[in-house]
Structures are given as structure tokens and as C-alpha cells.
Design a protein around this motif. Structure first.
Motif, PDB file in Angstrom:
ATOM      1  N   GLY A  99       0.807  -1.211   0.000  1.00  0.00           N
ATOM      2  CA  GLY A  99       0.000   0.000   0.000  1.00  0.00           C
ATOM      3  C   GLY A  99       0.840   1.261   0.000  1.00  0.00           C
ATOM      4  N   LYS A 100       0.355   2.283  -0.712  1.00  0.00           N
ATOM      5  CA  LYS A 100       1.063   3.557  -0.776  1.00  0.00           C
ATOM      6  C   LYS A 100       0.059   4.699  -0.671  1.00  0.00           C
ATOM      7  N   LEU A 101       0.541   5.830  -0.185  1.00  0.00           N
ATOM      8  CA  LEU A 101      -0.315   7.010  -0.018  1.00  0.00           C
ATOM      9  C   LEU A 101       0.312   8.185  -0.760  1.00  0.00           C
ATOM     10  N   HIS A 102      -0.480   8.796  -1.617  1.00  0.00           N
ATOM     11  CA  HIS A 102      -0.022   9.940  -2.419  1.00  0.00           C
ATOM     12  C   HIS A 102      -0.898  11.145  -2.074  1.00  0.00           C
ATOM     13  N   PRO A 103      -0.418  12.050  -1.208  1.00  0.00           N
ATOM     14  CA  PRO A 103      -1.205  13.233  -0.847  1.00  0.00           C
ATOM     15  C   PRO A 103      -1.207  14.263  -1.982  1.00  0.00           C
ATOM     16  N   ILE A 104      -2.358  14.885  -2.210  1.00  0.00           N
ATOM     17  CA  ILE A 104      -2.457  15.978  -3.176  1.00  0.00           C
ATOM     18  C   ILE A 104      -3.302  17.091  -2.561  1.00  0.00           C
ATOM     19  N   GLN A 105      -2.794  18.310  -2.609  1.00  0.00           N
ATOM     20  CA  GLN A 105      -3.577  19.463  -2.157  1.00  0.00           C
ATOM     21  C   GLN A 105      -4.562  19.832  -3.254  1.00  0.00           C
ATOM     22  N   CYS A 106      -5.828  19.935  -2.899  1.00  0.00           N
ATOM     23  CA  CYS A 106      -6.845  20.281  -3.896  1.00  0.00           C
ATOM     24  C   CYS A 106      -8.054  20.899  -3.212  1.00  0.00           C
ATOM     25  N   ASP A 107      -8.391  22.102  -3.601  1.00  0.00           N
ATOM     26  CA  ASP A 107      -9.627  22.748  -3.178  1.00  0.00           C
ATOM     27  C   ASP A 107     -10.690  22.383  -4.205  1.00  0.00           C
ATOM     28  N   LEU A 108     -11.637  21.576  -3.813  1.00  0.00           N
ATOM     29  CA  LEU A 108     -12.617  21.036  -4.755  1.00  0.00           C
ATOM     30  C   LEU A 108     -13.624  22.065  -5.245  1.00  0.00           C
ATOM     31  N   THR A 109     -13.605  23.258  -4.700  1.00  0.00           N
ATOM     32  CA  THR A 109     -14.454  24.321  -5.240  1.00  0.00           C
ATOM     33  C   THR A 109     -13.803  24.989  -6.446  1.00  0.00           C
ATOM     34  N   GLN A 110     -12.545  24.633  -6.717  1.00  0.00           N
ATOM     35  CA  GLN A 110     -11.793  25.247  -7.810  1.00  0.00           C
ATOM     36  C   GLN A 110     -11.568  24.232  -8.930  1.00  0.00           C
ATOM     37  N   LYS A 111     -12.225  24.445 -10.057  1.00  0.00           N
ATOM     38  CA  LYS A 111     -12.145  23.486 -11.156  1.00  0.00           C
ATOM     39  C   LYS A 111     -10.725  23.334 -11.682  1.00  0.00           C
TER      40      LYS A 111
ATOM     41  N   CYS B 232     -19.318  15.268  -9.460  1.00  0.00           N
ATOM     42  CA  CYS B 232     -19.523  14.954 -10.876  1.00  0.00           C
ATOM     43  C   CYS B 232     -18.234  15.073 -11.679  1.00  0.00           C
ATOM     44  N   ILE B 233     -17.448  16.117 -11.394  1.00  0.00           N
ATOM     45  CA  ILE B 233     -16.208  16.328 -12.154  1.00  0.00           C
ATOM     46  C   ILE B 233     -15.199  15.222 -11.865  1.00  0.00           C
ATOM     47  N   CYS B 234     -15.049  14.860 -10.601  1.00  0.00           N
ATOM     48  CA  CYS B 234     -14.117  13.774 -10.246  1.00  0.00           C
ATOM     49  C   CYS B 234     -14.571  12.445 -10.835  1.00  0.00           C
ATOM     50  N   THR B 235     -15.872  12.208 -10.829  1.00  0.00           N
ATOM     51  CA  THR B 235     -16.409  10.981 -11.415  1.00  0.00           C
ATOM     52  C   THR B 235     -16.140  10.936 -12.910  1.00  0.00           C
ATOM     53  N   GLN B 236     -16.430  12.022 -13.598  1.00  0.00           N
ATOM     54  CA  GLN B 236     -16.241  12.075 -15.045  1.00  0.00           C
ATOM     55  C   GLN B 236     -14.780  11.835 -15.425  1.00  0.00           C
ATOM     56  N   ASN B 237     -13.870  12.517 -14.713  1.00  0.00           N
ATOM     57  CA  ASN B 237     -12.446  12.361 -15.009  1.00  0.00           C
ATOM     58  C   ASN B 237     -11.939  10.964 -14.684  1.00  0.00           C
ATOM     59  N   SER B 238     -12.433  10.374 -13.594  1.00  0.00           N
ATOM     60  CA  SER B 238     -12.020   9.014 -13.227  1.00  0.00           C
ATOM     61  C   SER B 238     -12.481   8.002 -14.265  1.00  0.00           C
ATOM     62  N   ILE B 239     -13.723   8.130 -14.710  1.00  0.00           N
ATOM     63  CA  ILE B 239     -14.240   7.189 -15.708  1.00  0.00           C
ATOM     64  C   ILE B 239     -13.494   7.344 -17.025  1.00  0.00           C
ATOM     65  N   LYS B 240     -13.132   8.566 -17.386  1.00  0.00           N
ATOM     66  CA  LYS B 240     -12.346   8.765 -18.609  1.00  0.00           C
ATOM     67  C   LYS B 240     -11.023   8.011 -18.528  1.00  0.00           C
ATOM     68  N   LEU B 241     -10.337   8.104 -17.378  1.00  0.00           N
ATOM     69  CA  LEU B 241      -9.076   7.380 -17.224  1.00  0.00           C
ATOM     70  C   LEU B 241      -9.307   5.869 -17.248  1.00  0.00           C
ATOM     71  N   MET B 242     -10.404   5.412 -16.653  1.00  0.00           N
ATOM     72  CA  MET B 242     -10.723   3.987 -16.701  1.00  0.00           C
ATOM     73  C   MET B 242     -10.905   3.521 -18.134  1.00  0.00           C
TER      74      MET B 242
ATOM     75  N   ILE C 213     -19.093  21.621  -3.716  1.00  0.00           N
ATOM     76  CA  ILE C 213     -18.391  20.464  -3.143  1.00  0.00           C
ATOM     77  C   ILE C 213     -19.242  19.203  -3.215  1.00  0.00           C
ATOM     78  N   ASN C 214     -20.504  19.310  -2.802  1.00  0.00           N
ATOM     79  CA  ASN C 214     -21.340  18.115  -2.679  1.00  0.00           C
ATOM     80  C   ASN C 214     -21.810  17.563  -4.017  1.00  0.00           C
ATOM     81  N   VAL C 215     -21.895  18.424  -5.028  1.00  0.00           N
ATOM     82  CA  VAL C 215     -22.452  17.989  -6.316  1.00  0.00           C
ATOM     83  C   VAL C 215     -21.450  18.171  -7.462  1.00  0.00           C
ATOM     84  N   MET C 216     -20.998  19.404  -7.686  1.00  0.00           N
ATOM     85  CA  MET C 216     -20.157  19.661  -8.853  1.00  0.00           C
ATOM     86  C   MET C 216     -18.828  18.914  -8.785  1.00  0.00           C
ATOM     87  N   ALA C 217     -18.142  18.985  -7.645  1.00  0.00           N
ATOM     88  CA  ALA C 217     -16.857  18.276  -7.528  1.00  0.00           C
ATOM     89  C   ALA C 217     -17.053  16.779  -7.676  1.00  0.00           C
TER      90      ALA C 217
END
Length: 251
Positions: A57-69, A121-131, A115-119
Motif C-alpha cells: 500500500g502507498k499514499l499519495h497526498p495531493i492538495q486540492c480545493d474542490l471548489t476550484q475546477k 460529478c467532475i471527479c467521477t467524469q475524469n475518473s471514468i475517462k481514465l478507466m 463540493i457536494n455535487v459539482m466536484a
């Protein structure tokens, strides 16, 4: 969990509470976890501890403000550069200001929606694209929803965003089925969980918050256990939504 060892999971809102518990559990099960939050000091502190406990197992921290596209885009650019792919996307980040519908501040509504909706959706869309780009046919999307996505108690605007998550979970399932992919989506809808959520919502010092002393609550690890349960399911099993709450919780 053997098939997930060495594979990549993204966890948003990973620095505390449910997100931290999920991150710890996935690293201990041998996954590479990209853990994001606005402040990553706590995630950095977890890194050496967790990697010492797990052989793979490995952990990769990333700073990200999810209100900022633009910050979300930069996060996925880094993920693509380092790992090429995401196998599991866990949209854990969520917020409530207890903003009333009649007297609430529109800026609080906007941040909650971002945060609750837009982020999510955006994270989901980008993850599925990589998949899809990497021919991953067994990926998993997990939305941290809420019992407030199934009944109205208290903060009406927060409940509204979580009702959207309920609809988005089913909408994504329908789209993925139409695409003939075996990528799955599931929601986890907890009731009261003892985290930093209540004091943050009340804008209180956590040391002064008595909410969890007065209300039965789950532990963050109880929710993390449901993530593992979802990931352990065979390919032909789609868990759609898990509703869980303290046994003593009434609503």
C-alpha cells in the motif's frame, strides 16, 4: 480484496473523518491511494505510518480545493502523469453550513453545491475517462451520500444536494449500463457519524461541540468498512446504495 492490491484509488476529503478512515483502510489493503484535501499536512503525517504497515500500500497526498475546477484538473493531470489510471473513485468530500432556505447566505449554498455535487460529478467524469482510456472494465465509483439524501431532516439545502447525489448515482448507473461497461457505481448513505462534520457545520471548536455526546453515532471506521464490503463483491454484483445509521437513531 486481493484483486485491488497495487491498484489506484482516489479519495476526496481524505484528511479527516470518514475520508481518513477510508484512506487508512485502503492503504492497509494494499492499494495506492491518492488522497486529496485542501490541507494535506495530516495526510502527509499519515503517509510514513501507513506505508510502514503495508508491504504494497502507498499514499499519495495531493492538495486540492474542490471548489476550484482548475485545481481538480491539476490533480487529475498529476494522477495521469504518475499512475495513468484510477481504478476506484471515492467521492467522500462533503460540507454543510446549516444554511436555511429562507435566511441562508447564497455564498454558503454555492460552496455546498460546488463540493457536494459539482466536484463529485467532475471527479467521477475524469475518473471514468481514465478507466476507459486504460481499458479498465471493473472500476468502481463510490459516492458518500447521506441519509439526508433519502429524507428531509434539518438543513434543507444540504438535503437538496444529497437528494441530487441519490439521483446522480442512479443516472450514472443507467449511463454505464448503456455503455456496456462493467464499471459500477454505489452510494453509501450514513446517518450520524462522529467526525468533524457537526462542529464544522455549527462553526464550533470541536472541543466545545457536544452534539455527539447527545446523539447516538457511528464511527468513521463503520463507514470505511462498507467501502471494503463494496469492493469485495464479485463482478456480477452491483450494490446500489447502502443506508446505515446508529441502531438508536430514530430518523
Amino acid at each position: 480484496m486481493e484483486r485491488w492490491v497495487g491498484r489506484v484509488a482516489l479519495v476526496t476529503g481524505a484528511s479527516a473523518g470518514i475520508g481518513e478512515a477510508i484512506t487508512r483502510s485502503l492503504v492497509r489493503h494494499g492499494m495506492i491511494v491518492v488522497a486529496c484535501a485542501r490541507g494535506v499536512d495530516k495526510i502527509q503525517a499519515m503517509k510514513s505510518e501507513l506505508e510502514a504497515e503495508s508491504a504494497s500500500g502507498k499514499l499519495h497526498p495531493i492538495q486540492c480545493d474542490l471548489t476550484q475546477k482548475d485545481q481538480i484538473a491539476a490533480m487529475f493531470k498529476e494522477i495521469k502523469k504518475e499512475y495513468k489510471v484510477v481504478h476506484v473513485c471515492i467521492n467522500n468530500a462533503g460540507i454543510s453550513f446549516g444554511a436555511h432556505l429562507v435566511r441562508g447566505k447564497p455564498e454558503d449554498w454555492q460552496t455546498t453545491l460546488d463540493i457536494n455535487v459539482m466536484a463529485l460529478c467532475i471527479c467521477t467524469q475524469n475518473s471514468i475517462k481514465l478507466m476507459l482510456d486504460n481499458k479498465v472494465n471493473d472500476g468502481q465509483i463510490i459516492h458518500l451520500n447521506s441519509m439526508s439524501g433519502h429524507r428531509i431532516v434539518g438543513d434543507g439545502f444540504y438535503c437538496g444536494t444529497k437528494y441530487m447525489v441519490t439521483a446522480l448515482t442512479e443516472g450514472l448507473r443507467n449511463e454505464l449500463r448503456a455503455m456496456k461497461t462493467n464499471i459500477r457505481v454505489c452510494g453509501i448513505s450514513p446517518g450520524v457519524v462522529e467526525t468533524e462534520f457537526a462542529p464544522r457545520k455549527a462553526r464550533q471548536d470541536p472541543a466545545e461541540c457536544t452534539f455527539y455526546q447527545k446523539n447516538p453515532s457511528l464511527k468513521a471506521e463503520d463507514v470505511a468498512n462498507q467501502v471494503i464490503h463494496i469492493l469485495q463483491q464479485p463482478a456480477h454484483v452491483q450494490i446500489h446504495d447502502i443506508l446505515l445509521r446508529p441502531t438508536e437513531q430514530v430518523k
